[in-house]
Design an enzyme around this catalytic site. Structure first.
Site, PDB file in Angstrom:
ATOM      1  N   CYS A 176     112.151  17.764  76.419  1.00 14.80           N
ATOM      2  CA  CYS A 176     112.826  16.830  75.915  1.00 14.80           C
ATOM      3  C   CYS A 176     111.881  16.535  74.569  1.00 14.80           C
ATOM      4  CB  CYS A 176     113.012  15.548  76.349  1.00 14.80           C
ATOM      5  SG  CYS A 176     113.675  14.112  75.410  1.00 14.80           S
ATOM      6  N   CYS A 188     111.148  12.639  73.683  1.00 14.73           N
ATOM      7  CA  CYS A 188     110.499  12.479  74.752  1.00 14.73           C
ATOM      8  C   CYS A 188     109.073  12.480  74.308  1.00 14.73           C
ATOM      9  CB  CYS A 188     110.626  12.799  76.088  1.00 14.73           C
ATOM     10  SG  CYS A 188     112.312  12.816  76.707  1.00 14.73           S
TER      11      CYS A 188
END
Length: 85
Positions: A11, A14
């Protein structure tokens, strides 16, 4: 208070959030939860639908605040400061 960060290696938002949360570890208890290594039960409990997900809980485990997606350090600090005891 505990700040839980739900994330995954793949991600990109993230990964962008990682240094933001790292900078706050001296002020807050942070629990990082890699969704790939976590049981479905935990993901269901926290209603993880999208990541990154930040959840702030009090000492009893009650959810105080939730945010999905990237957030800057200044914005995050401003939000967390609202709950300082």
């Amino acid at each position: 208070m505990i700040l839980k960060k739900f994330w995954a290696d793949w991600c990109h938002p993230c990964q962008m959030l990682k240094p933001v949360v790292e900078d706050l570890k001296s002020q807050y208890t942070v629990e990082e939860v890699n969704i790939e290594d976590t049981s479905e039960e935990i993901l269901t409990k926290y209603k993880v639908r999208n990541i990154p997900l930040l959840v702030l809980e009090d000492k009893e485990g009650n959810e105080l605040w939730r945010h999905v997606g990237f957030i800057t350090k200044d914005e995050l600090t401003k939000e967390l400061d609202k709950f300082k005891e």
